[in-house]
Design a protein around this motif. Structure first.
Motif, short mmCIF file in Angstrom:
data_model
loop_
_atom_site.label_atom_id
_atom_site.label_comp_id
_atom_site.label_asym_id
_atom_site.label_seq_id
_atom_site.Cartn_x
_atom_site.Cartn_y
_atom_site.Cartn_z
N GLU A 1 -10.33 9.47 9.38
CA GLU A 1 -10.48 8.23 9.87
C GLU A 1 -8.86 7.50 10.18
O GLU A 1 -8.38 7.19 11.05
CB GLU A 1 -11.17 7.12 9.63
CG GLU A 1 -10.94 5.36 10.25
CD GLU A 1 -12.32 4.49 9.47
OE1 GLU A 1 -12.07 3.32 9.84
OE2 GLU A 1 -12.45 5.36 7.66
N TYR A 2 -7.89 7.44 9.58
CA TYR A 2 -6.15 7.48 9.53
C TYR A 2 -6.19 8.49 10.71
O TYR A 2 -4.98 7.58 12.00
CB TYR A 2 -5.80 7.47 8.77
CG TYR A 2 -4.13 6.94 8.90
CD1 TYR A 2 -3.95 5.52 8.87
CD2 TYR A 2 -3.19 8.07 8.61
CE1 TYR A 2 -2.65 5.93 9.37
CE2 TYR A 2 -1.78 7.75 8.80
CZ TYR A 2 -1.41 6.50 9.29
OH TYR A 2 -0.50 6.34 8.87
N ARG A 3 -6.34 9.74 10.44
CA ARG A 3 -5.67 10.51 11.62
C ARG A 3 -5.60 10.37 13.19
O ARG A 3 -5.20 9.90 14.17
CB ARG A 3 -5.75 11.90 11.12
CG ARG A 3 -5.14 12.48 10.07
CD ARG A 3 -6.04 13.71 10.15
NE ARG A 3 -5.05 15.03 8.46
CZ ARG A 3 -5.05 15.88 7.81
NH1 ARG A 3 -5.71 16.38 8.40
NH2 ARG A 3 -4.24 16.07 7.06
N LYS A 4 -7.86 10.31 13.49
CA LYS A 4 -8.05 9.70 14.23
C LYS A 4 -8.03 8.27 14.92
O LYS A 4 -7.51 8.25 16.34
CB LYS A 4 -9.77 9.60 14.87
CG LYS A 4 -10.49 11.05 14.02
CD LYS A 4 -11.90 10.00 14.00
CE LYS A 4 -13.06 11.64 13.66
NZ LYS A 4 -14.03 11.20 14.10
N LEU A 5 -7.06 7.45 13.80
CA LEU A 5 -6.33 6.03 14.57
C LEU A 5 -4.68 6.34 15.35
O LEU A 5 -5.11 5.66 16.36
CB LEU A 5 -6.30 5.14 13.29
CG LEU A 5 -6.46 4.02 14.17
CD1 LEU A 5 -6.28 2.98 15.34
CD2 LEU A 5 -6.03 3.22 12.85
N ILE A 6 -4.82 7.74 14.76
CA ILE A 6 -3.11 7.66 15.68
C ILE A 6 -3.11 8.77 16.36
O ILE A 6 -2.48 8.67 17.75
CB ILE A 6 -2.41 8.57 13.69
CG1 ILE A 6 -1.79 6.93 12.36
CG2 ILE A 6 -0.53 9.10 14.35
CD1 ILE A 6 -1.16 7.97 11.76
#
Length: 217
Positions: free
Chosen positions: A91-96
């Motif tokens: 989820e963090y990678r998709k946010l970045i």
């Protein structure tokens, strides 16, 4: 085993029947009566016209279902924690690095986004290429047909064979060249997609309330 509740109506029927005292006491001392005991009672006394009438005086006993809860093992808890951390990382990678399209049921992270303008442009290029191939084949075929008649004076059967042969030869050559061009484009796109974007933090600011108050003072 099927059990029936010993209702007041059934108790009265058993009490008023010609069943033995020991058998009556055995049936009346429990809250439930089995299907086998009920059939034996009916065959011995015939207290009702039918066995179904006797069964209607009872209630079917449905035991409570006990759910079994298995204790969670340490391995299970570790695996759940690992999956939770992996989900948070994804989820963090998709946010970045958000995808160019909205997330759908299918994973499109490995697919390149093609805008309607690019799709229209590619379709136009393909149609133009097909038209150019037909023009090339038609021009060569006509040239061979005309040249075999004016220069060689061949018969029509030979002229047809030569025209078809050179037309197919040009068609195959055009297709091979175009497919090689498409392969080079795909290779270039694959190399470009494999390049990783490097991001660097140049400067950071602490915007907490305590720091802002200290700076004002």
């Amino acid at each position: 085993m099927t059990l029936f509740e010993l209702t007041n109506s059934l108790k009265r029927t058993i009490t008023e029947s010609s069943y033995g005292q020991s058998e009556k006491h055995k049936l009346l001392q429990s809250e439930y009566v089995s299907h086998r005991e009920l059939v034996q009672f009916y065959q011995a006394c015939n207290p009702t016209p039918t066995l179904l009438s006797l069964i209607r005086q009872t209630k079917l006993h449905l035991p409570k279902y006990k759910t079994y809860k298995q204790t969670k093992t340490k391995e299970f808890l570790k695996m759940m924690e690992k999956l939770r951390l992996e989900a948070q990382e994804a989820e963090y990678r998709k946010l970045i690095n958000p995808d160019p399209e909205h997330t759908t049921l299918y994973d499109t992270s490995n697919q390149e986004y093609v805008s309607p303008v690019q799709a229209h442009k590619e379709l136009k290029n393909q149609l133009t290429t097909i038209v150019n191939v037909f023009i090339s084949v038609g021009s060569v075929s006509y040239a061979v047909w005309y040249w075999t008649a004016s220069s060689w004076g061949l018969r029509d059967s030979y002229r047809v064979l030569l025209t078809v042969f050179f037309g197919l030869l040009v068609l195959v050559a055009e297709v091979v060249v175009y497919m090689g061009y498409l392969n080079k484009i795909e290779e270039a796109r694959a190399k470009e997609s494999k390049k990783k974007e490097v991001k660097k933090v140049i400067k950071t600011y602490d915007l907490t309330l305590d720091n802002l108050t200290a700076e004002k003072l």
